[in-house]
Design an enzyme around this catalytic site. Structure first.
Site: not given
Length: 482
Positions: A77-79, A81, A374
């Site tokens: 998971l992206d930072p 998110a 995204r």
């Protein structure tokens, strides 16, 4: 003498989920969990059991002494998110691949009018586009083309590199851009759950922008069309500009820098909200400034006339007429003296243009593996003849793990072991029962394990002695040293 009863403890391992906080990396969450697990009596049996197995298999002593609880996650998971992050413990790390391939549910916010190099609100702005025409009805209409089985290009800036070089750097250098192939993905569910009108939310564009040739290359790489970019170019023709258009304009307005507070800026600036009704706008000529500013005729007359006008504007102090004054109640009042009964207005700020306030939309979706949220925001912005970035992302579900049901909260770790240990134990026991795993039991001071370790050490000594006297000579034949 009767021996004391032996304490038996079960080895817990398997899968559970945690709600990842924003701005924390997925690997950082694992490190935090590992710090808590290594000191917890809940995982002491796993550490003991694993160390014994390592001793039997003749692992290095430093690896045994530095052993930590084995953890892994099932999908980064992206930072930016938040949401469900699948975590594997011990043997459960071998089951993580099934969670990478499962369906996932997300909730995101797309902000219109800008595109960044990372497709989200963390990157640099590559281009800006018009958003006045973007409405809830338009977005709902364009969402239809993103449902079902589609082909999607991943975010080239966040996922792909060629020989350690970012994709847009190839475009900046003027060379060929490596092709990014679209991949088949499936969107099982996609809906607009909330429409956020301009000025009704706090989502904003990033402040940092990409400039120069780097911007041109990035626009080319992102597939941004000329009509979707800068406002002036997107309109394509001259028309009257409303004050609202002026607020969101991408054109650069060169204004005169004030030397001091008494100097008035050039005309053309928008009036501020504090300007009273009927008062001249900021920079408009007044009775005081008209005597100092050169006339239009003087400017058009050329350099010689302009010089003469500047020379004639210098006052002759020797021949100056006496200054007129007024006497009221014995007090002399000069014409330029401020009226004590009228409050002096504060100087207006140079930058009175508010930041752009584009609309946004909250989307909810269920997608298959390999889908980039995204990329959806970027493509949806283009489909609406505008641009779009992902400003917020929450993974609400992954396989059978869903927020608010069976997911550990990150705040539980800070609350103490009394809060998080029972929850983690429950999640791991449920997974082991579902998989049909039989929990290993660790018995303190187990004579059976001690006997196994002694036997393993004896075998190693014998093997080491045999290897010291045995080797291979030329031609692959065995020979024995004398």
């Amino acid at each position: 003498m009767a021996s004391s009863p032996k304490e038996s403890r079960k080895v817990l391992e398997g899968i559970f989920a945690i709600n990842k906080p924003q701005w924390a990396s997925s690997a950082g969450v694992l490190r935090d969990l590992q710090t808590h697990f290594d000191k917890s009596p809940l995982f002491a049996p796993w550490l003991t059991h694993t160390k014994r197995s390592m001793e039997i298999s003749n692992s290095k002593r430093k690896h045994i002494d530095n052993l930590k609880v084995k953890l892994g996650h099932g999908g980064t998971l992206d930072p930016l998110a938040t949401g469900v992050l699948i975590v594997g413990v011990g043997r459960g790390t071998k089951c993580l691949s099934r969670f990478i391939k499962c369906t996932k549910s997300y909730e995101c916010v797309i902000l219109f009018g800008a595109a960044t190099d990372s497709y989200d609100a963390v990157g640099k702005i590559v281009s800006k586009g018009d958003y006045a025409h973007v409405t809830k009805e338009l977005v709902e209409e364009k969402l239809e083309q993103f449902r079902g089985k589609i082909m999607q290009k991943p975010s080239v800036f966040s996922a792909l590199k060629v020989d350690g070089k970012k994709m847009y750097e190839y475009a900046r250098a003027g060379g060929d851009i490596p092709e990014v192939l679209a991949r088949p993905v499936e969107v099982e569910k996609l809906e607009l759950v909330e429409w956020l009108e301009s000025g009704s939310h706090e989502f904003t564009w990033p402040k940092e922008e990409v400039d120069g040739a780097e911007r041109v290359g990035a626009e080319k790489l992102l597939g941004i069309r000329q009509k979707d970019t800068d406002f002036a170019a997107a309109r394509g023709k001259k028309r009257s500009r409303s004050p609202e258009d002026e607020l969101v304009s991408n054109e650069v307005v060169h204004t005169k820098k004030l030397k001091d507070e008494s100097e008035v800026s050039m005309s053309g600036a928008l009036p501020t909200e504090d300007t009273p009704t009927g008062a001249p706008a900021e920079g408009a000529p007044t009775a005081e400034t008209q005597t100092e500013a050169p006339s239009t005729a003087a400017i058009a007359a050329g350099a010689h006339s302009a010089t003469s006008a500047q020379t004639s504007s210098i006052p002759d102090l020797d021949n100056a007429a006496p200054e007129a004054t007024t006497t009221v109640a014995g007090e002399t009042i000069r014409p330029d003296s401020p009226d004590p009964d009228v409050p002096t207005p504060e100087p207006a700020s140079e930058n009175t243009t508010p930041p752009p306030q584009p609309p946004a939309a909250r989307l909810r979706m269920t997608v298959t593996s390999g889908f980039y949220v995204r990329s959806l925001c970027h493509d949806l912005g283009l489909a609406c003849n505008s641009l779009g970035i992902m400003s917020s992302l929450v993974r609400t579900r992954q396989d059978d793990y869903e927020l608010g049901k069976n997911v550990l909260e990150a705040s539980d770790l800070d609350a103490g072991a009394d809060v998080w240990e029972p929850k983690v134990q429950k999640y791991l026991e449920e997974f082991m029962e579902k998989e049909g795993w039989k929990a290993e039991e660790v018995v303190e001071n187990d004579e059976e394990w001690e006997a196994k370790i002694k036997e393993a050490r004896k075998d190693r000594r014998e093997n080491d002695r045999d290897r010291s006297f045995r080797g291979k000579g030329r031609g692959g034949r065995n020979w024995q040293r004398r």
